[in-house]
Design an enzyme around this catalytic site. Structure first.
Site, PDB file in Angstrom:
ATOM      1  CG  HIS A  29      -1.729  -1.215   0.994  1.00 26.65           C
ATOM      2  ND1 HIS A  29      -3.204  -1.117   0.124  1.00 26.65           N
ATOM      3  CD2 HIS A  29      -2.754  -2.096   1.395  1.00 26.65           C
ATOM      4  CE1 HIS A  29      -3.937  -1.984   0.119  1.00 26.65           C
ATOM      5  NE2 HIS A  29      -3.629  -2.900   1.157  1.00 26.65           N
ATOM      6  N   GLY A 113      -8.136 -14.562  -7.716  1.00 28.63           N
ATOM      7  CA  GLY A 113      -8.820 -13.818  -6.792  1.00 28.63           C
ATOM      8  C   GLY A 113      -7.260 -14.165  -4.902  1.00 28.63           C
ATOM      9  CG  ASP A 163      -0.217  -5.538  -8.155  1.00 21.47           C
ATOM     10  OD1 ASP A 163       0.158  -5.978  -7.567  1.00 21.47           O
ATOM     11  OD2 ASP A 163      -1.261  -5.325  -7.804  1.00 21.47           O
TER      12      ASP A 163
HETATM   13  C1  GLA Z   1      -3.199  -4.191  -5.297  1.00 30.45           C
HETATM   14  C2  GLA Z   1      -2.874  -3.115  -5.798  1.00 30.45           C
HETATM   15  C3  GLA Z   1      -1.343  -2.998  -6.274  1.00 30.45           C
HETATM   16  C4  GLA Z   1      -0.678  -2.182  -4.751  1.00 30.45           C
HETATM   17  C5  GLA Z   1      -1.135  -3.572  -3.618  1.00 30.45           C
HETATM   18  C6  GLA Z   1      -1.270  -3.345  -2.048  1.00 30.45           C
HETATM   19  O1  GLA Z   1      -1.947  -5.430  -5.406  1.00 30.45           O
HETATM   20  O2  GLA Z   1      -2.945  -3.668  -7.163  1.00 30.45           O
HETATM   21  O3  GLA Z   1      -0.923  -1.344  -6.984  1.00 30.45           O
HETATM   22  O4  GLA Z   1      -1.547  -0.669  -3.644  1.00 30.45           O
HETATM   23  O5  GLA Z   1      -2.959  -4.381  -3.652  1.00 30.45           O
HETATM   24  O6  GLA Z   1       0.481  -3.375  -1.515  1.00 30.45           O
END
Ligand code: GLA
Length: 359
Positions: A29, A113, A163
């Site tokens: 986050h 998921g 990601d």
């Molecule tokens: C999800 C979001 C990412 C990141 C993570 C938490 O995977 O897609 O961008 O914020 O949560 O680290």
């Protein structure tokens, strides 16, 4: 890698492209707060195969669906899975390129998921396939940016860019140290003798989109109250202590988590990385409040194992997977013992990576 396409459409694809899922070692986050992250690619990949089709209709098939999904470029499909692919096609169109109607096949080794970024792998593989088909002048960072926009604009999650950058640029041997503000990256080798283990808590992630978007808004509110453009810009950690809750705790997580990532990449030390991962989990649980009791239990079992350096939840939280860094030679033993203890306590966990241990 095109058997699925041939079985689905009765002809060969023109192009096929793969992209991996990821697990995040540290920096949770922080990406949408312009901060630092440390994900690593997983061996499991998603493959997207394409061929031009007649007419205007796109047809999407996957080994996971009984029926094909059809859409045109003008209308967002209802099916969530279709929205990721649609979003990528739209991004390419919006960037000024003509995209013909396509037959598309998706095959994925990634469970959906559980927090391993199956959606980013789908987006990056789709964009790589479109790049190959249309000879687009698009580099890997741009692919990640387009994939992130596809998810925000068309799938409704205001995700950060970790990601998609991990899927587009990381490999399975190195973690990707990413500055989410400048998008500068550096490959960071895992400490010698350390290996990454990923276990599923067996609790499907729920309400992720709404809770995720809420956390993001709380961070924006914390910034407004602190008078900074992003939480990355908080210079002294004490600054956040003056905020009322929940903004104090949300901001404290982000500020301390950024510091943990920066400390981890200064050295290649498994013990230090493990300690920082444990502290990250505590902060995600207590300050950011994105854990659930089952994740806390599985993480504690991992942390208590003598062959584990450290463990935490991975990804957005609210269910899904945990990641641990362990002694490489003892990874099978850790997985067996921890999953056995978790089962005895009533949990239904499973091994997600390394997939070789499943064989
Ligand atoms: C999800 C979001 C990412 C990141 C993570 C938490 O995977 O897609 O961008 O914020 O949560 O680290």
């Amino acid at each position: 890698m095109s058997e699925g396409f041939v079985a689905a459409f009765g002809r060969s694809p023109e192009v096929a492209a793969k992209a991996p899922g990821r697990v995040n070692l540290l920096g949770e986050h922080t990406d949408y707060n312009d901060g630092f992250v440390l994900p690593i690619a997983l061996p499991q990949q998603t493959t997207v195969s394409l061929a031009r089709a007649a007419g205007r209709q796109f047809t999407l098939r996957s080994d996971g669906f009984a029926r094909p999904l059809a859409f045109t470029i003008d209308a967002l499909p209802d099916e969530p899975f279709g929205r990721y692919v649609f979003g990528c096609v739209r991004e390419v169109v919006d960037a000024g390129h003509d995209v013909p109607a396509l037959d598309i096949h998706v095959a994925s080794e990634l469970p959906m998921g559980v927090g391993l970024s199956s959606s980013a792998a789908l987006e990056v593989a789709t964009l790589r396939a479109l790049r190959a088909l249309l000879a687009l002048p698009t580099d890997d960072v741009r692919i990640a940016q387009m994939a992130q926009r596809a998810e925000i604009e068309h799938a409704g999650v205001r995700c950060g860019i970790m990601d998609q950058m991990a899927s587009s640029l990381a490999d399975t041997e190195h973690a990707l140290f990413l500055d989410a503000r400048s998008l500068e990256t550096r490959l960071w080798s895992l400490p010698d003798g350390a290996a990454v283990l990923v276990l599923d808590s067996g609790i499907p992630r729920s309400l992720v989109a709404s809770a995720f978007n809420q956390r993001r808004s709380e961070c924006e509110e914390a910034c407004a109250r602190l008078g900074v453009a992003s939480l990355r810009d908080v210079r002294r950690p004490e600054q956040v202590e003056a905020l009322p809750d929940p903004w104090r705790r949300r901001a404290r997580h982000v500020v301390t988590e950024n510091a943990r990532v920066l400390r981890a990449v200064e050295r290649n030390d498994a013990g230090l990385l493990g300690e920082l991962m444990n502290a990250s989990h505590a902060s995600l649980r207590d300050d950011y409040e994105v854990s659930i009791p089952e994740l806390d239990q599985l993480v504690s079992l991992l942390q208590e194992h003598p062959a584990v350096h450290g463990a935490k939840l991975t990804g957005a939280g609210f269910g899904g997977a945990c990641v641990a860094v362990c002694h490489a030679g003892r990874i099978g033993e850790v997985a067996r013992e921890v999953l056995g203890d978790y089962r005895r306590l009533g949990g239904r966990g499973r091994l997600l990576a390394p997939p070789a241990l499943l064989a």
